[in-house]
Design a protein around this motif. Sequence first.
Motif, PDB file in Angstrom:
ATOM      1  N   SER A 164     -34.682  20.896 -10.305  1.00 25.18           N
ATOM      2  CA  SER A 164     -35.720  21.920 -10.323  1.00 25.18           C
ATOM      3  C   SER A 164     -37.097  21.319 -10.549  1.00 25.18           C
ATOM      4  O   SER A 164     -38.083  21.778  -9.979  1.00 25.18           O
ATOM      5  CB  SER A 164     -35.449  22.920 -11.443  1.00 25.18           C
ATOM      6  N   ALA A 202     -29.417  20.136 -14.669  1.00 27.36           N
ATOM      7  CA  ALA A 202     -29.554  19.102 -13.688  1.00 27.36           C
ATOM      8  C   ALA A 202     -28.747  19.424 -12.423  1.00 27.36           C
ATOM      9  O   ALA A 202     -27.744  20.102 -12.490  1.00 27.36           O
ATOM     10  CB  ALA A 202     -29.013  17.796 -14.276  1.00 27.36           C
ATOM     11  N   ILE A 256     -26.877  18.669 -19.485  1.00 27.61           N
ATOM     12  CA  ILE A 256     -27.648  19.333 -20.525  1.00 27.61           C
ATOM     13  C   ILE A 256     -26.672  20.161 -21.360  1.00 27.61           C
ATOM     14  O   ILE A 256     -26.239  21.227 -20.954  1.00 27.61           O
ATOM     15  CB  ILE A 256     -28.729  20.236 -19.898  1.00 27.61           C
TER      16      ILE A 256
END
Lengths: 150, 358, 127
Positions: free
Chosen positions: A88, A120, B147
């Motif tokens: 992004s 991600a 993440i």
Amino acid sequence: MGIIQKSQLKSPWVLHYDCSSCNGCDIEILASLTPVYDIERFGIINTGNPKHADVLLVTGGVNRRNARVLKNLYNQMPEPKVVVAVGSCACTGGVFYNCYNILGGVDKVIPVDVYVPGCAARPEAIIDGVVLGLQKLKEKTQMKSEEVAK
Amino acid sequence: MAKIVTPFGPQHPVLPEPLQLNITYEDEKVVSVAPAIGYIHRGLEKAGELNDFPQNVFLVERVCGICSFMHGMTYCEAIEDIMGVEIPPRAKYLRVFYSELSRIHSHLLWLGLLADAFGFESLFMKYWAIRERIVDLMEMTGGHRIILSASCIGGVRRDLTDEQISIIEKTLLEVKNELDHVTPVILKDYTVKKRTVGIGVLSKEEALTLGAVGPVLRASGVAQDLRQTGYEAYGELGFEPIVETDGDSYARAVVRAREVYQAIELALEALHHLPEGEAQVKVKGNPNGETIQRVEQPRGEVLWYVKGNGTKNLVRMRVRTPTYAHIPALLKMLPGCEMADVPVVTLSIDPCISCTER
Amino acid sequence: MSFEAKQITPEQLINETQQMFNEGYRFVTATCVDEIEQFRIIYSFDRETELVNLEVAIGKEEQLPSVSGVYLCAFLVENEIKELFGVNISDIAVDLGGRLYMIEGADPHPMTRKEKKKAAKGVKKNG
Ligand code: SF4
């Protein structure tokens, strides 16, 4: 299409440059080189040299300092070439859109052919993106050979 | 002999990230090093003042993709500290579990990169293949491969079910078995030793005065680990820091290779003692006050300073990350080593540039 | 973890840091906070996981001595503070002249806060 152009499509070499990413997308690019995803199935090889590369993978948004580096890398790559913006951040600036040193997505500096979203971006998506980019590469090669023929 | 200056980076095959070192060589020996950073500087601390403080959790997780959970957790701890929130015991154990999972992931990743730095590609592939097992666990629990966004203000957003716990336990034991085959290569192999032993030495005194932290400090013989302070549930789990005394690149690799095992133990231990109950408490109001919070990340100590003034926006948010503390040490380690060793020494501090520059 | 800081004046800074150095403390970091009228700079030190802080308050134009003569590793963070906040720090061991991150063509000291912004926020809250 000559043999070089054909083999370029069968075995494109990628160059990875990290603009101002958080590492997440870079790890995923590396992960797609490793055994589980194994991007080499498609003949794709990671290179460190822009002069050998056909595909430029960029992660992260552009900041004031690395814009110049990115432009340099892009200019050093031989034609035809494809740019894939991974993540992004590289597409739009992502979570860092309001940081003072972020200019925005990669397309603020160099032309982008394929946008891979995700924060991600998953390795599958990255591989998909590169393969999509190869179609573009083919078009560009054809365009170039037509130009030469004229 | 004439001196030559060559840039190492910003785009370099060994480092996935752009760190630039302008290195002066005499013959093939490094004489001096000047760092040039700023290729990744984004201005994240300022963005932290512009966003609402609960939104910041997602921003700070992207200080660094590898330590994502740890940054998020430390930030949440800091806010909880200011607001006087006591998180439930289950959340504390879950935070320990997620932290150790991040540590395993980070160390495996680094061990692979180290192998890659001196061209041992099969070892790199091996470590990264094992790492994928951990990444799968992260995806199963936190919902994302990289993440690991599990922390929130007031506890942990992602609770574990019994089924998940049994899968995790099984996988971690399998990972440990697989590691038993690979770790001896890092510890004993001739090539690895040849490239790392005695390279980039940092003595105990230098490590302390240059402010090194984490595995670098411990590899130089200082038994210091913030987990000793017993934050979250570490106090109840029992824990001894891993120390090596040589202070070279090899010692740093050994510390990390051994810490992977320790982290697996701690993660299993945390799951074993997981208390029943809620994993999250509701938090109302806005933070008013300031605090400093420190946590041991895979790369070492991280420091968060947070100041709020009773509104939704923070006045100041600052993070001092481990690699930031390692740059002076790196500048000390490099002079005197060979040109071919520069990538290995640079990697031995486990550089994370996106943390450093934020 | 509670947060306590010993208040000192800019003149005392070097002596106090030297004392920390002699007692075997490790320099952790310096944190600058912009309080609109003045800057507060918090120096953190660590010894065996115990954190000690020193706090200096200086006016926006005042000069602050550098502690990098005592702790060399402080040069990085002092350069950062100098660049991002515009704090006037003198004699940094490795002075990069406020060009650590090399933010060109932007606001010269992007981390400083402006009075105006705070007022705007207040208005929003009331309205
Ligand atoms: S898209 Fe997300 S994961 Fe990728 S570099 Fe940006 S913040 Fe990191």
